[in-house]
Scaffold this motif. Structure first.
Motif, PDB file in Angstrom:
ATOM      1  N   TYR A   7      45.677  21.551  92.738  1.00 12.98           N
ATOM      2  CA  TYR A   7      44.476  22.146  93.324  1.00 12.98           C
ATOM      3  C   TYR A   7      44.690  23.620  93.605  1.00 12.98           C
ATOM      4  O   TYR A   7      43.829  24.471  93.363  1.00 12.98           O
ATOM      5  CB  TYR A   7      44.117  21.411  94.614  1.00 12.98           C
ATOM      6  CG  TYR A   7      42.939  22.022  95.321  1.00 12.98           C
ATOM      7  CD1 TYR A   7      41.651  21.710  94.935  1.00 12.98           C
ATOM      8  CD2 TYR A   7      43.123  22.947  96.341  1.00 12.98           C
ATOM      9  CE1 TYR A   7      40.577  22.288  95.557  1.00 12.98           C
ATOM     10  CE2 TYR A   7      42.047  23.526  96.969  1.00 12.98           C
ATOM     11  CZ  TYR A   7      40.775  23.204  96.571  1.00 12.98           C
ATOM     12  OH  TYR A   7      39.718  23.799  97.179  1.00 12.98           O
ATOM     13  N   LEU A   8      45.876  23.914  94.105  1.00  9.77           N
ATOM     14  CA  LEU A   8      46.209  25.306  94.443  1.00  9.77           C
ATOM     15  C   LEU A   8      46.094  26.211  93.223  1.00  9.77           C
ATOM     16  O   LEU A   8      45.436  27.246  93.259  1.00  9.77           O
ATOM     17  CB  LEU A   8      47.636  25.314  94.999  1.00  9.77           C
ATOM     18  CG  LEU A   8      48.202  26.600  95.539  1.00  9.77           C
ATOM     19  CD1 LEU A   8      49.077  26.271  96.730  1.00  9.77           C
ATOM     20  CD2 LEU A   8      49.056  27.296  94.505  1.00  9.77           C
ATOM     21  N   GLU A  55      42.395  26.505  91.913  1.00  9.63           N
ATOM     22  CA  GLU A  55      41.584  27.455  92.669  1.00  9.63           C
ATOM     23  C   GLU A  55      42.084  28.875  92.469  1.00  9.63           C
ATOM     24  O   GLU A  55      41.297  29.818  92.385  1.00  9.63           O
ATOM     25  CB  GLU A  55      41.644  27.117  94.164  1.00  9.63           C
ATOM     26  CG  GLU A  55      40.791  25.952  94.571  1.00  9.63           C
ATOM     27  CD  GLU A  55      39.370  26.377  94.879  1.00  9.63           C
ATOM     28  OE1 GLU A  55      38.551  26.201  93.975  1.00  9.63           O
ATOM     29  OE2 GLU A  55      39.103  26.872  95.978  1.00  9.63           O
ATOM     30  N   ILE A 102      31.308  30.583  92.731  1.00 12.39           N
ATOM     31  CA  ILE A 102      30.741  29.579  93.642  1.00 12.39           C
ATOM     32  C   ILE A 102      30.566  28.237  92.944  1.00 12.39           C
ATOM     33  O   ILE A 102      30.897  27.199  93.503  1.00 12.39           O
ATOM     34  CB  ILE A 102      29.431  30.107  94.255  1.00 12.39           C
ATOM     35  CG1 ILE A 102      29.791  31.237  95.226  1.00 12.39           C
ATOM     36  CG2 ILE A 102      28.666  29.009  94.968  1.00 12.39           C
ATOM     37  CD1 ILE A 102      28.648  31.832  95.974  1.00 12.39           C
ATOM     38  N   ALA A 136      33.979  26.717  92.801  1.00  9.75           N
ATOM     39  CA  ALA A 136      34.546  26.401  94.114  1.00  9.75           C
ATOM     40  C   ALA A 136      33.883  25.173  94.722  1.00  9.75           C
ATOM     41  O   ALA A 136      34.547  24.347  95.345  1.00  9.75           O
ATOM     42  CB  ALA A 136      34.411  27.601  95.049  1.00  9.75           C
ATOM     43  N   VAL A 137      32.568  25.026  94.536  1.00 16.56           N
ATOM     44  CA  VAL A 137      31.880  23.869  95.107  1.00 16.56           C
ATOM     45  C   VAL A 137      32.515  22.584  94.591  1.00 16.56           C
ATOM     46  O   VAL A 137      32.881  21.688  95.353  1.00 16.56           O
ATOM     47  CB  VAL A 137      30.378  23.895  94.743  1.00 16.56           C
ATOM     48  CG1 VAL A 137      29.726  22.587  95.122  1.00 16.56           C
ATOM     49  CG2 VAL A 137      29.688  25.034  95.443  1.00 16.56           C
ATOM     50  N   LEU A 159      36.212  22.028  95.851  1.00 16.19           N
ATOM     51  CA  LEU A 159      36.425  21.703  97.262  1.00 16.19           C
ATOM     52  C   LEU A 159      36.225  20.210  97.513  1.00 16.19           C
ATOM     53  O   LEU A 159      36.945  19.604  98.300  1.00 16.19           O
ATOM     54  CB  LEU A 159      35.479  22.526  98.135  1.00 16.19           C
ATOM     55  CG  LEU A 159      36.001  23.931  98.411  1.00 16.19           C
ATOM     56  CD1 LEU A 159      34.892  24.837  98.871  1.00 16.19           C
ATOM     57  CD2 LEU A 159      37.098  23.892  99.455  1.00 16.19           C
ATOM     58  N   LEU A 160      35.250  19.623  96.802  1.00 17.17           N
ATOM     59  CA  LEU A 160      35.090  18.181  96.956  1.00 17.17           C
ATOM     60  C   LEU A 160      36.317  17.452  96.414  1.00 17.17           C
ATOM     61  O   LEU A 160      36.730  16.427  96.946  1.00 17.17           O
ATOM     62  CB  LEU A 160      33.826  17.707  96.240  1.00 17.17           C
ATOM     63  CG  LEU A 160      32.533  18.089  96.960  1.00 17.17           C
ATOM     64  CD1 LEU A 160      31.336  17.711  96.115  1.00 17.17           C
ATOM     65  CD2 LEU A 160      32.447  17.402  98.316  1.00 17.17           C
ATOM     66  N   LEU A 169      39.247  18.516  96.687  1.00 20.21           N
ATOM     67  CA  LEU A 169      40.273  18.604  97.738  1.00 20.21           C
ATOM     68  C   LEU A 169      40.117  17.445  98.719  1.00 20.21           C
ATOM     69  O   LEU A 169      41.107  16.824  99.122  1.00 20.21           O
ATOM     70  CB  LEU A 169      40.153  19.947  98.465  1.00 20.21           C
ATOM     71  CG  LEU A 169      41.118  20.166  99.623  1.00 20.21           C
ATOM     72  CD1 LEU A 169      42.557  20.183  99.130  1.00 20.21           C
ATOM     73  CD2 LEU A 169      40.812  21.465 100.350  1.00 20.21           C
ATOM     74  N   VAL A 170      38.876  17.145  99.087  1.00 24.53           N
ATOM     75  CA  VAL A 170      38.652  16.001  99.984  1.00 24.53           C
ATOM     76  C   VAL A 170      39.180  14.725  99.335  1.00 24.53           C
ATOM     77  O   VAL A 170      39.856  13.913  99.973  1.00 24.53           O
ATOM     78  CB  VAL A 170      37.150  15.867 100.310  1.00 24.53           C
ATOM     79  CG1 VAL A 170      36.906  14.665 101.190  1.00 24.53           C
ATOM     80  CG2 VAL A 170      36.639  17.114 100.990  1.00 24.53           C
ATOM     81  N   ILE A 192      43.018  14.572  99.446  1.00 29.15           N
ATOM     82  CA  ILE A 192      43.589  14.199 100.740  1.00 29.15           C
ATOM     83  C   ILE A 192      43.289  12.730 101.043  1.00 29.15           C
ATOM     84  O   ILE A 192      44.134  12.008 101.582  1.00 29.15           O
ATOM     85  CB  ILE A 192      43.056  15.126 101.856  1.00 29.15           C
ATOM     86  CG1 ILE A 192      43.388  16.577 101.530  1.00 29.15           C
ATOM     87  CG2 ILE A 192      43.675  14.768 103.188  1.00 29.15           C
ATOM     88  CD1 ILE A 192      42.829  17.569 102.530  1.00 29.15           C
TER      89      ILE A 192
END
Lengths: 535, 515
Positions: free
Chosen positions: A142-143, A146, A173, A176-177, A180-181, A183-184, A187
């Motif tokens: 992910y890092l 991004e 954008i 990124a949108v 970011l999901l 990323l959720v 985790i």
């Protein structure tokens, strides 16, 4: 040499970053803004040569990786710097290191302002992209995923065309949108793993996959679907799959040539790579269940991309839309879940990198001379720039999929794979796979239409615009940088065997993973490379 | 030193050594005041005294970490745990950064230096007491000490109307919020018969008047919500932040907010826990968790959407600070739902780490805004930053790093902070909290627009009028450089700090053996 080989991937990732810092430091000390391109060229070429060392080791065993390194990064949250290559990432790493020196060369004189920053961003971008392809830890993946946004954001925003700010922000954008999901999801997966093994969580691709394969970690159908879509959305935006493709034409059109080349050749592959690596491996059931969605969107993308490309007055925008169509092919092949189709998809990723990258470089050459991208401004270029015309036509043929050039192999494999696939089979007589494959066939024809029409309008006929009369043909640097690409097109078209052999085992693993858990028999579709050679 | 502390522990009550870090800061404040009254013309000495006090205090705090003692001091009035120590360190860092970042402002606007530094130190002392307070009364005293000092600091630009407005607004509304908080505390005392937080936690299960407890906790949420600027208690923020001098705004957005979070965490997470088999505690716990989660959702959405609309960078950062309070709330409710003490400590550490990162990033950003804003922060609109990117590359690079860290981009500390605060919420698996996290990431995506806007104006636009980069005083340069280094360093190597924050006694050797 052993030291290099043991840390091969780390060197590949870090070398460009070091080069970028060196270039900036050199500028800060000497105030010299013109020699940084040499830094960039030397570093990217060196990186390419080092990446060739990957050939010294064979194809890794099933589920295994070569040049693996695994060291703790933040032990407090159990994330590791874990890198490795397998058949799937092998060619993508090489594609990246192969394209980078060429894109440095194509920006050799095109960049007129803030040269140091430009080449520094190119180098940083290479680091991030290589990181994406070799990382096996989800958080680190992910890092890098991004991190690759920022250099591209600057490349478009500072050195782009008129609408560059809009394009850069939209690009950032959109991507990124989606991510970011993801990323959720990453985790969440960490804690699902922790619950399943009754221990600490993990971000490690290999560990999570092993827990899933051994049946320790079973995802609920709802949770699985949510996670699948969280991953898939971020990759779909990156590919881009219709209807989340709208950032791509803007970004491509506004980006400087080198940026477009990298965007088309490498960045888009992150999406398809991510789908194959993570979505198929982690969520095989969901991937099968939703295959119809992706196949439908891919077919729409192929046809839609082709139709929109056909009517573009802007040369670069036209090529940008061909990307939508071509990446649709890749998605189609992947979701056929046959070995042939998936092999074709990986092959088509490389093809698209080489031929669309080449097309963008060529458009850049014309733009540098005329500073316009309107197709109507050109015409009859074959008379004044014969070498340019010849190279452009070969590249076009490769992009259309003419036999003996690379595009043919990929598209052929994908369509055969789609025909053989059972993924959309309802009954013996209603098999939507055939429809999808035929629709894709129409896409191939349309590709020929819009590209050949472009060639006709730009290169043939008489020189009508007086400004075109003075144009000079390609110089030695320009021809020199096209030669590796032309060689790649021919070699990949005539002798695909070594390429396919490398990816074979990884593809079989993914196919088995996706199809075996269906419970039904896995249809064996042995790859017949001989048939391809004899054709 | 560590042994010396240990030797004193046999008589824990009224043991001065256990609040030595706080005392040092307060003493430094008094010394500054005295010095200033004898040498009123001084400019740098009071700052140096303040820095020295902060440094000594920080060393003492770090040493206290080393001892294995964990518990309370001063008859249970003072807590001695990772929450206090890590937040204490955050406040000291904030104070040091503020002193450095304000040097230019102090110099060009003729601010009464001694008063300013003394107030800053007293505010820091109050914040440290808020984190250390294990009793509602101590927390309230700490809160008032820090608030009153901050009210005055907001109005230090005496000739400027906006600064006066800012101070007055902050004072009136802040007092109002304090009243809510105090009333809430009184009701909780009525229900449980104690103001000591561990004792409250022990008695919520058998509270005599559960309704009082509910109303009391709700009023405390209002009070703390005001201090940390959770929507809908945030309305004071933009005006106050815009009107106050930029270095003070940076301090206010970081310090009092983090301090309020530290007591907020202590009162709710440690004071109102889930007690097995106790219905009253269960209702209370569920209520405050869901209430905070909903407030968090509103805060994140509102803060981010409103920030998009701003044309003034100070105002944009004010709204972004509202959004960041929302992100910190994600970790906060996660801590409330933690099942074991270890998980809870991790979650508290996550919030502390998040606020640490936010504070250092924000202070760095405000240092630059103050530098470029010139006198009275006149030049603080987005268009004032047009095209400065390649003219002042180092400053713009630093500001970009800060913006990307606030945005939560990988390789910056902001990314690690976000991952850390999202973790406990996702670990709980609670639907409301997962929604909160999803809202938080959508908020982050929205925030990309306004953080990137600064990058866009700096690097992508051309400058119409002539502009020469300002001279950067060395103290300011130190602050900015320290912030950039910290943001990048903790983006890559955050392990040590996370471990330190999540345990009160991280003997390095034990930690390694455990691995």
């Amino acid at each position: 040499m052993d030291l290099i080989k043991e840390n091969l991937l780390t060197i590949l990732i870090l070398l460009p970053t070091v080069g970028a810092i060196a270039a900036i430091a050199y500028k800060a000390v000497t105030k010299d803004d013109s020699s940084q391109r040499w830094f960039a060229l030397i570093i990217t070429t060196l990186n390419f040569l080092i990446s060739l060392l990957m050939f010294t080791r064979g194809v890794p065993v099933v589920g295994g990786f070569e040049f693996e390194q695994n060291v703790p990064w933040i032990p407090a949250i159990h994330t590791n710097y874990h890198v490795g290559v397998d058949g799937l990432s092998f060619w993508l790493v090489l594609l990246t290191t192969f394209i980078m020196p060429l894109s440095v060369l194509c920006a050799w004189t095109a960049v007129e302002k803030k040269k140091t920053a430009f080449f520094a961003f190119l180098l940083l971008l290479e680091s991030a992209m290589l990181g994406v392809f070799v990382t096996l830890d989800l958080l680190v993946f992910y890092l890098f995923f991004e991190a690759s946004l920022i250099p591209m954001f600057f490349l478009i925003g500072v050195w782009g065309g008129k609408n560059r700010i809009y394009a850069a922000v939209k690009f950032f954008i959109f991507t990124a949108v989606g991510s970011l999901l993801m990323l959720v999801a990453i985790i969440s997966l960490y804690y699902i793993y922790a619950g399943a093994v009754q221990g600490s969580g993990s971000f490690d691709f290999v560990e999570i996959l092993a827990a899933m394969q051994s049946g320790k970690l079973v995802l609920g159908s709802q949770a699985g679907m949510l996670l699948f879509f969280a991953f898939a959305l971020s990759f779909a935006i990156k590919v881009p799959i219709f209807p989340v493709h709208t950032w791509l034409p803007d970004a491509h059109t506004e980006a400087p040539t080198a940026g477009s080349v990298i965007l088309a050749a490498i960045l888009l592959k992150m999406g398809t790579y991510g789908l194959m690596r993570f979505n198929f491996a982690f969520f095989p059931d969901q991937a099968r269940e939703t295959a119809w969605i992706f196949i439908t969107l891919a077919v729409i993308g192929i046809i839609y991309g082709a139709l929109v490309a056909m009517v573009q007055p802007d040369w670069k925008r036209l090529i940008a839309y061909t990307s939508v169509a071509h990446m649709g092919f890749v998605v189609l092949g992947m979701f056929s879940f046959t070995e042939l189709g998936m092999q074709g998809a990986v092959y088509q990723m490389l093809n698209h990198g080489v031929s669309t990258g080449a097309l963008f470089i060529l458009v850049g050459f014309a733009y540098e001379r005329r500073h316009t991208r309107e197709i109507s401004e050109y015409g009859g270029l074959a008379n004044v720039m014969p070498n340019y015309a010849a190279i452009f036509i070969i590249t076009t043929m490769s992009s259309i999929g003419l036999p003996f050039l690379n595009g043919f192999v990929g598209e052929f494999l994908i369509m055969v794979g789609m025909f053989k696939s059972n993924i959309l089979k309802v009954t013996a007589s209603t098999n939507w796979n055939y429809v999808a494959a035929m629709a894709a066939g129409i896409g191939v024809i349309l590709a020929a239409v819009y590209l050949l029409w472009l060639v006709q309008r730009v290169f043939f006929g008489k020189v009508t615009n007086p400004e075109n009369k003075k144009l000079t043909d390609l110089n030695a640097r320009e021809i020199g940088l096209m030669i590796p690409l032309l060689i790649a097109m021919v070699v990949m078209g005539v002798y695909p065997k070594p390429f396919l052999e490398r990816t074979d085992r990884a593809i079989k693993t993914i196919e088995a993973r996706v199809m075996k858990s269906a419970g039904g028999a896995v249809e064996k579709t042995e790859l017949d490379t001989k048939a391809l050679e004899n054709r | 030193m560590s042994n010396f502390l240990l030797a004193q522990l046999t008589t824990p009550n009224a043991d001065v050594t256990l609040i030595l870090p706080e005392i040092v800061v307060a003493l430094a404040g008094i010394v500054v005041m005295l010095y200033d009254s004898f040498f009123p013309k001084q400019k740098a000495v009071s700052g140096a005294i303040g820095m020295l006090g902060i440094l000594i205090s920080a060393v003492l705090l770090v040493l206290m970490w080393g001892d294995s003692y964990s518990g309370t001091a001063w008859s249970g009035m003072i807590a001695h745990d990772n929450l206090r120590l890590s937040f204490g360190l955050v406040f000291l860092m904030i104070a040091a950064m503020t002193i450095l970042a304000s040097t230019l402002w102090v110099e060009i606007e003729g601010v009464p230096t001694g008063e300013f530094h003394a107030l800053l130190l007293f505010a820091t002392f109050g914040m440290m007491m808020m984190a250390a307070g294990n009793d509602l009364v101590v927390i309230f005293l700490g809160l008032e000490t820090s608030s009153i000092a901050t009210y005055v600091m907001a109005g230090l630009r005496k000739g400027d109307l906006r600064s006066n407005e800012s101070a007055l607004k902050y004072f009136v509304l802040g007092s109002f919020a304090s009243a809510f908080l105090l009333y809430g505390m009184a009701l909780v005392y009525g229900a449980t018969g104690t103001t000591n937080i561990p004792l409250i936690a022990a008695s919520v299960g058998a509270a005599k008047f559960p309704a009082l407890l509910l109303i009391g906790s709700a009023m405390m949420i209002v009070g703390f919500g005001f201090k940390v600027a959770l929507a809908p208690f945030h309305v004071w923020t933009p005006d106050v932040y815009e009107g106050a001098p930029a270095p003070i705004t940076g301090f206010m957005a970081a310090g009092p907010k983090a301090a309020a979070f530290s007591s907020f965490l202590r009162v709710f997470v440690l004071g109102f826990p889930l007690v097995a088999g106790a219905q009253a505690a269960g209702i209370l716990h569920e209520t405050w968790i869901s209430l905070l989660a909903v407030l968090g959702i509103i805060t994140i959405l509102f803060g981010n959407v409103a920030a998009i609309l701003q044309n003034n960078i100070k105002r944009m950062l004010a709204y972004s600070s509202i959004a960041h309070a929302g992100y910190a709330t994600v970790g906060f409710v996660g801590a409330g739902l933690a099942k074991t003490a270890a998980e809870r400590n991790e979650a508290i550490a996550a919030v502390a780490f998040y606020l640490f990162v936010y504070a250092i990033t924000n202070l760095g950003a405000f240092a630059i805004v103050s530098l470029l804003g010139q006198r009275n922060d006149r030049r603080a609109d987005f268009e004032d930053y047009n095209g400065i990117g390649f003219k002042a590359p180092l400053l713009s690079f630093s500001l970009s790093v800060f913006m990307l860290s606030l945005l939560g981009m990988p390789l910056t500390a902001g990314f690690i902070g976000k991952v850390l605060v999202f973790r406990p919420a996702l670990e709980s698996g609670n639907v409301l909290l997962v929604t909160l996290v999803v809202v938080a990431v959508i908020g982050s995506a929205i925030s990309a627009y306004y953080y990137l806007r600064l990058l866009v104006v700096m690097f992508f636009r051309e400058r119409a009028v002539d502009w020469t980069p300002p001279r950067v005083p060395s103290a300011l340069m130190t602050a900015i450089a320290a912030a950039v280094v910290a943001v990048l360093y903790f983006g890559l190597f955050s392990d040590g700090l996370i471990r330190r924050f999540s345990t009160a006694a991280p003997k390095a050797a034990d930690v390694r053996a455990e691995r």
